[in-house]
Design an enzyme around this catalytic site. Sequence first.
Site, mmCIF file in Angstrom:
data_model
loop_
_atom_site.group_PDB
_atom_site.id
_atom_site.type_symbol
_atom_site.label_atom_id
_atom_site.label_comp_id
_atom_site.label_asym_id
_atom_site.label_seq_id
_atom_site.Cartn_x
_atom_site.Cartn_y
_atom_site.Cartn_z
ATOM 1 N N HIS A 272 -1.472 11.218 -6.876
ATOM 2 C CA HIS A 272 -2.825 10.808 -6.502
ATOM 3 C C HIS A 272 -2.909 10.657 -4.993
ATOM 4 O O HIS A 272 -1.933 10.352 -4.336
ATOM 5 C CB HIS A 272 -3.243 9.511 -7.206
ATOM 6 C CG HIS A 272 -2.295 8.367 -7.028
ATOM 7 N ND1 HIS A 272 -1.082 8.300 -7.695
ATOM 8 C CD2 HIS A 272 -2.372 7.259 -6.268
ATOM 9 C CE1 HIS A 272 -0.463 7.179 -7.353
ATOM 10 N NE2 HIS A 272 -1.216 6.537 -6.484
ATOM 11 N N SER B 263 3.520 3.724 -7.470
ATOM 12 C CA SER B 263 3.612 2.799 -8.600
ATOM 13 C C SER B 263 3.188 3.432 -9.923
ATOM 14 O O SER B 263 3.465 2.880 -10.977
ATOM 15 C CB SER B 263 2.760 1.558 -8.324
ATOM 16 O OG SER B 263 1.415 1.914 -8.108
ATOM 17 N N ASP C 124 -10.201 2.122 -6.192
ATOM 18 C CA ASP C 124 -8.958 1.432 -6.527
ATOM 19 C C ASP C 124 -9.284 -0.006 -6.940
ATOM 20 O O ASP C 124 -10.121 -0.648 -6.314
ATOM 21 C CB ASP C 124 -8.020 1.434 -5.313
ATOM 22 C CG ASP C 124 -6.600 1.043 -5.649
ATOM 23 O OD1 ASP C 124 -6.390 -0.049 -6.218
ATOM 24 O OD2 ASP C 124 -5.686 1.822 -5.339
#
Length: 112
Positions: free
Chosen positions: A98, A93, A28
């Site tokens: 995921h 978001s 990330d």
Amino acid sequence: MTLFEKIAAREIPARIVQETDEFLAFHDVNPQAPVHVLIVPKRVIPRIAEAEALDAELLGKMLIATREIAQKLGVADSGYRLVINNGSDAGESVPHLHLHLLGGRHLAWPPG
């Protein structure tokens, strides 16, 4: 295209941890723990609430892959958390399902 589709198509760079024909795992860019990896199906499923029975095998493969990813990143023994957000109130978001794999520090409970 979603952000994750662009990453899978290599239009946006990412630090990839694991890849199969069906999903991609990468670090990330805004980590919430020392280890924060996203595991993303290459086929767009907008969110877990929109997954269907035909998605079960893919989702199972993604969940099983978390063990190997956690081992590779050194958090399998100390522990890690898997998170799937669904909807804006949950923190979703990107409208592309995921899994977040978080570890490398003590994770408080309850979250958020």
